[in-house]
Design a protein around this motif. Sequence first.
Motif, PDB file in Angstrom:
ATOM      1  N   PRO A  43      14.494  -1.042  -4.609  1.00  0.00           N
ATOM      2  CA  PRO A  43      14.104  -0.187  -3.481  1.00  0.00           C
ATOM      3  C   PRO A  43      15.099   0.941  -3.278  1.00  0.00           C
ATOM      4  CG  PRO A  43      14.953  -2.284  -2.675  1.00  0.00           C
ATOM      5  CD  PRO A  43      14.895  -2.381  -4.166  1.00  0.00           C
ATOM      6  N   LYS A  44      14.577   2.159  -3.124  1.00  0.00           N
ATOM      7  CA  LYS A  44      15.421   3.334  -2.915  1.00  0.00           C
ATOM      8  C   LYS A  44      15.711   3.602  -1.449  1.00  0.00           C
ATOM      9  CE  LYS A  44      15.446   6.907  -5.282  1.00  0.00           C
ATOM     10  NZ  LYS A  44      16.195   7.503  -6.311  1.00  0.00           N
ATOM     11  N   ASP A  45      14.956   2.957  -0.548  1.00  0.00           N
ATOM     12  CA  ASP A  45      15.164   3.178   0.882  1.00  0.00           C
ATOM     13  C   ASP A  45      15.004   1.855   1.629  1.00  0.00           C
ATOM     14  OD1 ASP A  45      12.424   2.733   0.861  1.00  0.00           O
ATOM     15  OD2 ASP A  45      11.896   4.790   1.363  1.00  0.00           O
ATOM     16  N   ASP A  46      15.411   1.859   2.888  1.00  0.00           N
ATOM     17  CA  ASP A  46      15.376   0.637   3.689  1.00  0.00           C
ATOM     18  C   ASP A  46      13.964   0.208   4.070  1.00  0.00           C
ATOM     19  OD1 ASP A  46      18.121   0.445   3.569  1.00  0.00           O
ATOM     20  OD2 ASP A  46      18.442   1.498   5.459  1.00  0.00           O
ATOM     21  N   ASP A  47      13.005   1.105   3.960  1.00  0.00           N
ATOM     22  CA  ASP A  47      11.620   0.777   4.295  1.00  0.00           C
ATOM     23  C   ASP A  47      10.849   0.257   3.085  1.00  0.00           C
ATOM     24  OD1 ASP A  47      11.974   1.581   6.954  1.00  0.00           O
ATOM     25  OD2 ASP A  47      11.538   3.669   6.446  1.00  0.00           O
ATOM     26  N   TYR A  48      11.497   0.197   1.932  1.00  0.00           N
ATOM     27  CA  TYR A  48      10.878  -0.280   0.691  1.00  0.00           C
ATOM     28  C   TYR A  48       9.646   0.547   0.319  1.00  0.00           C
ATOM     29  CZ  TYR A  48      13.900  -4.333   1.277  1.00  0.00           C
ATOM     30  OH  TYR A  48      14.986  -5.151   1.411  1.00  0.00           O
ATOM     31  N   GLY A  54      22.896   1.049  -2.035  1.00  0.00           N
ATOM     32  CA  GLY A  54      21.657   0.286  -1.883  1.00  0.00           C
ATOM     33  C   GLY A  54      21.078  -0.135  -3.210  1.00  0.00           C
ATOM     34  N   LEU A  55      21.013   0.810  -4.154  1.00  0.00           N
ATOM     35  CA  LEU A  55      20.516   0.492  -5.486  1.00  0.00           C
ATOM     36  C   LEU A  55      21.443  -0.486  -6.199  1.00  0.00           C
ATOM     37  CD1 LEU A  55      19.350   4.002  -6.767  1.00  0.00           C
ATOM     38  CD2 LEU A  55      17.891   2.060  -6.175  1.00  0.00           C
ATOM     39  N   TYR A  56      22.735  -0.304  -6.004  1.00  0.00           N
ATOM     40  CA  TYR A  56      23.742  -1.154  -6.647  1.00  0.00           C
ATOM     41  C   TYR A  56      23.573  -2.619  -6.235  1.00  0.00           C
ATOM     42  CZ  TYR A  56      28.423  -2.799  -7.982  1.00  0.00           C
ATOM     43  OH  TYR A  56      29.470  -3.483  -8.535  1.00  0.00           O
ATOM     44  N   GLU A  76       0.814  -1.201   0.000  1.00  0.00           N
ATOM     45  CA  GLU A  76       0.000   0.000   0.000  1.00  0.00           C
ATOM     46  C   GLU A  76       0.858   1.266   0.000  1.00  0.00           C
ATOM     47  OE1 GLU A  76      -2.656  -0.163   3.303  1.00  0.00           O
ATOM     48  OE2 GLU A  76      -3.604  -1.993   2.600  1.00  0.00           O
ATOM     49  N   THR A  77       1.967   1.243   0.760  1.00  0.00           N
ATOM     50  CA  THR A  77       2.801   2.437   0.887  1.00  0.00           C
ATOM     51  C   THR A  77       3.854   2.543  -0.208  1.00  0.00           C
ATOM     52  OG1 THR A  77       4.323   1.305   2.382  1.00  0.00           O
ATOM     53  CG2 THR A  77       2.508   2.531   3.387  1.00  0.00           C
ATOM     54  N   LYS A  78       4.064   1.482  -0.952  1.00  0.00           N
ATOM     55  CA  LYS A  78       5.093   1.467  -1.993  1.00  0.00           C
ATOM     56  C   LYS A  78       4.665   2.350  -3.170  1.00  0.00           C
ATOM     57  CE  LYS A  78       5.690  -2.012  -5.049  1.00  0.00           C
ATOM     58  NZ  LYS A  78       6.026  -3.328  -5.552  1.00  0.00           N
ATOM     59  N   HIS A  79       5.548   3.236  -3.579  1.00  0.00           N
ATOM     60  CA  HIS A  79       5.306   3.967  -4.812  1.00  0.00           C
ATOM     61  C   HIS A  79       6.605   4.047  -5.591  1.00  0.00           C
ATOM     62  CE1 HIS A  79       6.591   7.274  -2.174  1.00  0.00           C
ATOM     63  NE2 HIS A  79       6.940   7.911  -3.248  1.00  0.00           N
ATOM     64  N   LYS A  80       6.444   4.240  -6.888  1.00  0.00           N
ATOM     65  CA  LYS A  80       7.597   4.183  -7.770  1.00  0.00           C
ATOM     66  C   LYS A  80       8.109   5.572  -8.080  1.00  0.00           C
ATOM     67  CE  LYS A  80       5.872  -0.039  -9.638  1.00  0.00           C
ATOM     68  NZ  LYS A  80       4.770  -0.491 -10.399  1.00  0.00           N
TER      69      LYS A  80
END
Length: 115
Positions: free
Chosen positions: A36-41, A92-94, A6-10
């Motif tokens: 994922p761009k952050d640790d909370d996905y 993180g992205l790598y 629900e909270t995931k957005h691109k």
Amino acid sequence: MSKKEETKHKVGQLSEAVIKEYKAKHGDKLRVLELPKDDDYEEHLEVLAVVPNRSVVGQFQRYKNQDPKKAQEILVKQCVLTSKEEILADDGLYYAAISALAELIPIREGKSRRL
């Protein structure tokens, strides 16, 4: 739908024009990776990548034990088509890209039988 979904957005969604352009060049070998761009996905970056071919997999396997960093860079640089610089600049992205690309390596399990 889970709370994470629900909270995931691109962020950095791919346009249809870009997808169409790369689809014409790479056909059914083209894949969309959501990194994922952050640790909370909560935010994801969409990138286009191609399934690694024999040459890329051979280069990757050549270096994976003696120089893992070089092996990983081979996967990212040879297979990621969009947002490559952003991925190379963010750890993180790598690592998310490496994980996703490793899953794309086409491995089938053969079976043997006695005659």
